[in-house]
Each structure stands twice: as structure tokens, then as C-alpha cells.
Write a protein that holds these residues in place. Sequence first.
Motif, PDB file in Angstrom:
ATOM      1  N   ILE A 174       0.857  -1.180   0.000  1.00 56.19           N
ATOM      2  CA  ILE A 174       0.000   0.000   0.000  1.00 56.19           C
ATOM      3  C   ILE A 174       0.895   1.232   0.000  1.00 56.19           C
ATOM      4  CG2 ILE A 174      -1.895  -1.188   1.175  1.00 56.19           C
ATOM      5  CD1 ILE A 174      -1.155   0.289   3.725  1.00 56.19           C
ATOM      6  N   VAL A 175       0.287   2.359  -0.330  1.00 52.00           N
ATOM      7  CA  VAL A 175       0.979   3.633  -0.264  1.00 52.00           C
ATOM      8  C   VAL A 175       0.144   4.586   0.571  1.00 52.00           C
ATOM      9  CG1 VAL A 175       2.262   3.374  -2.419  1.00 52.00           C
ATOM     10  CG2 VAL A 175      -0.006   4.413  -2.467  1.00 52.00           C
ATOM     11  N   ALA A 176       0.806   5.609   1.086  1.00 51.17           N
ATOM     12  CA  ALA A 176       0.097   6.585   1.914  1.00 51.17           C
ATOM     13  C   ALA A 176       0.716   7.962   1.731  1.00 51.17           C
ATOM     14  CB  ALA A 176       0.158   6.172   3.381  1.00 51.17           C
ATOM     15  N   VAL A 177      -0.096   8.973   2.041  1.00 54.33           N
ATOM     16  CA  VAL A 177       0.348  10.358   2.040  1.00 54.33           C
ATOM     17  C   VAL A 177      -0.086  10.961   3.367  1.00 54.33           C
ATOM     18  CG1 VAL A 177       0.150  12.628   0.943  1.00 54.33           C
ATOM     19  CG2 VAL A 177       0.072  10.554  -0.460  1.00 54.33           C
ATOM     20  N   THR A 178       0.851  11.618   4.058  1.00 49.64           N
ATOM     21  CA  THR A 178       0.502  12.313   5.292  1.00 49.64           C
ATOM     22  C   THR A 178       0.852  13.791   5.147  1.00 49.64           C
ATOM     23  OG1 THR A 178       2.640  11.893   6.373  1.00 49.64           O
ATOM     24  CG2 THR A 178       0.904  10.253   6.705  1.00 49.64           C
ATOM     25  N   ALA A 179       0.018  14.647   5.759  1.00 47.72           N
ATOM     26  CA  ALA A 179       0.255  16.090   5.685  1.00 47.72           C
ATOM     27  C   ALA A 179      -0.574  16.807   6.746  1.00 47.72           C
ATOM     28  CB  ALA A 179      -0.122  16.624   4.309  1.00 47.72           C
ATOM     29  N   CYS A 180      -0.025  17.899   7.236  1.00 54.62           N
ATOM     30  CA  CYS A 180      -0.762  18.771   8.154  1.00 54.62           C
ATOM     31  C   CYS A 180      -0.442  20.214   7.795  1.00 54.62           C
ATOM     32  CB  CYS A 180      -0.450  18.441   9.612  1.00 54.62           C
ATOM     33  SG  CYS A 180       1.220  18.821  10.149  1.00 54.62           S
ATOM     34  N   VAL A 207       2.451  -5.934   5.999  1.00 59.90           N
ATOM     35  CA  VAL A 207       2.068  -5.220   4.781  1.00 59.90           C
ATOM     36  C   VAL A 207       3.210  -4.278   4.430  1.00 59.90           C
ATOM     37  CG1 VAL A 207       0.469  -3.499   3.844  1.00 59.90           C
ATOM     38  CG2 VAL A 207      -0.399  -5.325   5.306  1.00 59.90           C
ATOM     39  N   GLU A 208       3.578  -4.248   3.157  1.00 54.03           N
ATOM     40  CA  GLU A 208       4.607  -3.316   2.699  1.00 54.03           C
ATOM     41  C   GLU A 208       3.947  -1.962   2.460  1.00 54.03           C
ATOM     42  OE1 GLU A 208       7.546  -2.802  -1.114  1.00 54.03           O
ATOM     43  OE2 GLU A 208       7.123  -4.844  -0.421  1.00 54.03           O
ATOM     44  N   ILE A 209       4.587  -0.903   2.950  1.00 53.69           N
ATOM     45  CA  ILE A 209       4.014   0.438   2.792  1.00 53.69           C
ATOM     46  C   ILE A 209       5.106   1.440   2.447  1.00 53.69           C
ATOM     47  CG2 ILE A 209       4.221   0.982   5.255  1.00 53.69           C
ATOM     48  CD1 ILE A 209       1.549   2.568   4.995  1.00 53.69           C
ATOM     49  N   LYS A 210       4.744   2.391   1.624  1.00 59.09           N
ATOM     50  CA  LYS A 210       5.604   3.547   1.362  1.00 59.09           C
ATOM     51  C   LYS A 210       4.781   4.772   1.707  1.00 59.09           C
ATOM     52  CE  LYS A 210       8.458   6.005  -1.960  1.00 59.09           C
ATOM     53  NZ  LYS A 210       9.022   6.034  -3.322  1.00 59.09           N
ATOM     54  N   VAL A 211       5.339   5.643   2.542  1.00 53.06           N
ATOM     55  CA  VAL A 211       4.617   6.822   3.008  1.00 53.06           C
ATOM     56  C   VAL A 211       5.308   8.088   2.513  1.00 53.06           C
ATOM     57  CG1 VAL A 211       3.704   8.063   5.005  1.00 53.06           C
ATOM     58  CG2 VAL A 211       3.905   5.564   5.092  1.00 53.06           C
ATOM     59  N   GLU A 212       4.555   8.882   1.778  1.00 50.80           N
ATOM     60  CA  GLU A 212       5.018  10.196   1.341  1.00 50.80           C
ATOM     61  C   GLU A 212       4.590  11.211   2.392  1.00 50.80           C
ATOM     62  OE1 GLU A 212       4.253  11.621  -2.828  1.00 50.80           O
ATOM     63  OE2 GLU A 212       2.991  13.073  -1.739  1.00 50.80           O
ATOM     64  N   THR A 213       5.531  12.040   2.840  1.00 51.18           N
ATOM     65  CA  THR A 213       5.186  13.096   3.791  1.00 51.18           C
ATOM     66  C   THR A 213       5.239  14.447   3.101  1.00 51.18           C
ATOM     67  OG1 THR A 213       7.479  13.216   4.558  1.00 51.18           O
ATOM     68  CG2 THR A 213       5.974  11.829   5.841  1.00 51.18           C
ATOM     69  N   ASN A 214       4.257  15.267   3.428  1.00 49.77           N
ATOM     70  CA  ASN A 214       4.195  16.632   2.914  1.00 49.77           C
ATOM     71  C   ASN A 214       4.378  17.549   4.112  1.00 49.77           C
ATOM     72  OD1 ASN A 214       2.983  16.675  -0.134  1.00 49.77           O
ATOM     73  ND2 ASN A 214       2.378  14.869   1.009  1.00 49.77           N
ATOM     74  N   GLY A 215       5.631  17.784   4.463  1.00 47.49           N
ATOM     75  CA  GLY A 215       5.958  18.519   5.671  1.00 47.49           C
ATOM     76  C   GLY A 215       6.465  19.920   5.400  1.00 47.49           C
ATOM     77  N   ALA A 216       6.980  20.531   6.447  1.00 44.53           N
ATOM     78  CA  ALA A 216       7.467  21.903   6.383  1.00 44.53           C
ATOM     79  C   ALA A 216       8.617  22.061   5.392  1.00 44.53           C
ATOM     80  CB  ALA A 216       7.903  22.367   7.768  1.00 44.53           C
ATOM     81  N   ASN A 255      10.119  11.403   0.414  1.00 48.26           N
ATOM     82  CA  ASN A 255       9.764  10.017   0.095  1.00 48.26           C
ATOM     83  C   ASN A 255       8.616   9.985  -0.924  1.00 48.26           C
ATOM     84  OD1 ASN A 255      10.533   7.341   0.549  1.00 48.26           O
ATOM     85  ND2 ASN A 255       8.826   6.996   1.938  1.00 48.26           N
ATOM     86  N   GLU A 256       8.727  10.836  -1.926  1.00 47.38           N
ATOM     87  CA  GLU A 256       7.654  11.011  -2.911  1.00 47.38           C
ATOM     88  C   GLU A 256       7.278   9.695  -3.583  1.00 47.38           C
ATOM     89  OE1 GLU A 256       6.462  13.926  -6.625  1.00 47.38           O
ATOM     90  OE2 GLU A 256       8.486  14.016  -5.806  1.00 47.38           O
ATOM     91  N   LEU A 257       5.991   9.470  -3.683  1.00 47.05           N
ATOM     92  CA  LEU A 257       5.478   8.273  -4.348  1.00 47.05           C
ATOM     93  C   LEU A 257       5.679   8.395  -5.849  1.00 47.05           C
ATOM     94  CD1 LEU A 257       2.066   7.900  -2.472  1.00 47.05           C
ATOM     95  CD2 LEU A 257       4.200   6.692  -1.999  1.00 47.05           C
ATOM     96  N   THR A 258       6.208   7.351  -6.450  1.00 43.10           N
ATOM     97  CA  THR A 258       6.332   7.318  -7.896  1.00 43.10           C
ATOM     98  C   THR A 258       5.071   6.696  -8.477  1.00 43.10           C
ATOM     99  OG1 THR A 258       7.312   5.109  -7.969  1.00 43.10           O
ATOM    100  CG2 THR A 258       8.832   6.986  -7.701  1.00 43.10           C
ATOM    101  N   ARG A 268      -3.582  11.537  -9.054  1.00 35.93           N
ATOM    102  CA  ARG A 268      -2.598  10.501  -9.389  1.00 35.93           C
ATOM    103  C   ARG A 268      -2.986   9.112  -8.882  1.00 35.93           C
ATOM    104  NH1 ARG A 268       2.394  11.615  -5.254  1.00 35.93           N
ATOM    105  NH2 ARG A 268       1.100  12.397  -3.570  1.00 35.93           N
ATOM    106  N   PHE A 269      -4.076   9.032  -8.117  1.00 35.01           N
ATOM    107  CA  PHE A 269      -4.503   7.750  -7.550  1.00 35.01           C
ATOM    108  C   PHE A 269      -5.718   7.166  -8.273  1.00 35.01           C
ATOM    109  CE2 PHE A 269      -2.756  10.190  -3.838  1.00 35.01           C
ATOM    110  CZ  PHE A 269      -1.534   9.539  -3.823  1.00 35.01           C
ATOM    111  N   LYS A 270      -5.891   7.522  -9.543  1.00 33.96           N
ATOM    112  CA  LYS A 270      -7.017   7.008 -10.331  1.00 33.96           C
ATOM    113  C   LYS A 270      -7.031   5.490 -10.295  1.00 33.96           C
ATOM    114  CE  LYS A 270      -7.148  10.765 -13.638  1.00 33.96           C
ATOM    115  NZ  LYS A 270      -6.861  11.157 -15.005  1.00 33.96           N
ATOM    116  N   ASN A 271      -8.218   4.930 -10.211  1.00 38.87           N
ATOM    117  CA  ASN A 271      -8.431   3.479 -10.232  1.00 38.87           C
ATOM    118  C   ASN A 271      -7.840   2.755  -9.024  1.00 38.87           C
ATOM    119  OD1 ASN A 271      -9.709   3.707 -12.808  1.00 38.87           O
ATOM    120  ND2 ASN A 271      -7.678   3.817 -13.728  1.00 38.87           N
TER     121      ASN A 271
END
Length: 100
Positions: free
Chosen positions: A4-10, A33-42, A47-50, A72-75
Motif C-alpha cells: 500500500i501507499v500513503a500520504v501524510t500532511a498537516c 504489509v509493505e508500505i511507502k509513506v510520502e510526507t508533505n511537511g514543512a 519520500n515522494e510516491l512514484t 494521481r490515484f485514479k483506479n
Amino acid sequence: MKKIVAVTACPTGIAHTYMAAEALLLAAKGLNVEIKVETNGAIGVENELTQQDIDNSIGVIIASDIYISKERFKNKEIIETNTRHTILDARKYIVQLLNK
């Protein structure tokens, strides 16, 4: 192993962004579960998702308190929540995604 992939941001991109990412990483490990997490921080996106990361995943968790485009997460299955709920129970959102 499922991926799975994830994006976190505040809004400030400091504590909650990274706390939510850490919670997801720990929960995924516990669920095997394998996960890649992209963070949108300060300091910007880390760790941008490709597109390949996204394509190879079963779905996406967006744990954000700000707007994140879903273009970018269509389908893909998408679970949306906020950072606070993710910090408190990241496992719940991973399980929801696995069960879709």
C-alpha cells in the motif's frame, strides 16, 4: 506481501505529518504489509510516491489535514482520514484498505 501507499500532511507540516507516517509504518509492519509513506511537511515532499509505487499498490491511505489531490490515484482504492485519527489507530485504516 500486499503493498500500500500513503500520504501524510498537516497545515504546519511538522509534528503530525511525521507522527502519522510513523504510526502507519509501525502498523503496516505489524500486519505484514509493505508500505511507502510520502510526507508533505514543512521542508516539502519527502519520500515522494512514484507512479510505479502507486501502480504496484492495492490502494492508498491519505492521512491529511490539508487538501491532497487524488488525481494521481485514479483506479485505486482510497481511504481518507486525518492525521489525528491515523496517529491514534493507523492499523484500523490499513485493515479497512485491505478489506476493500
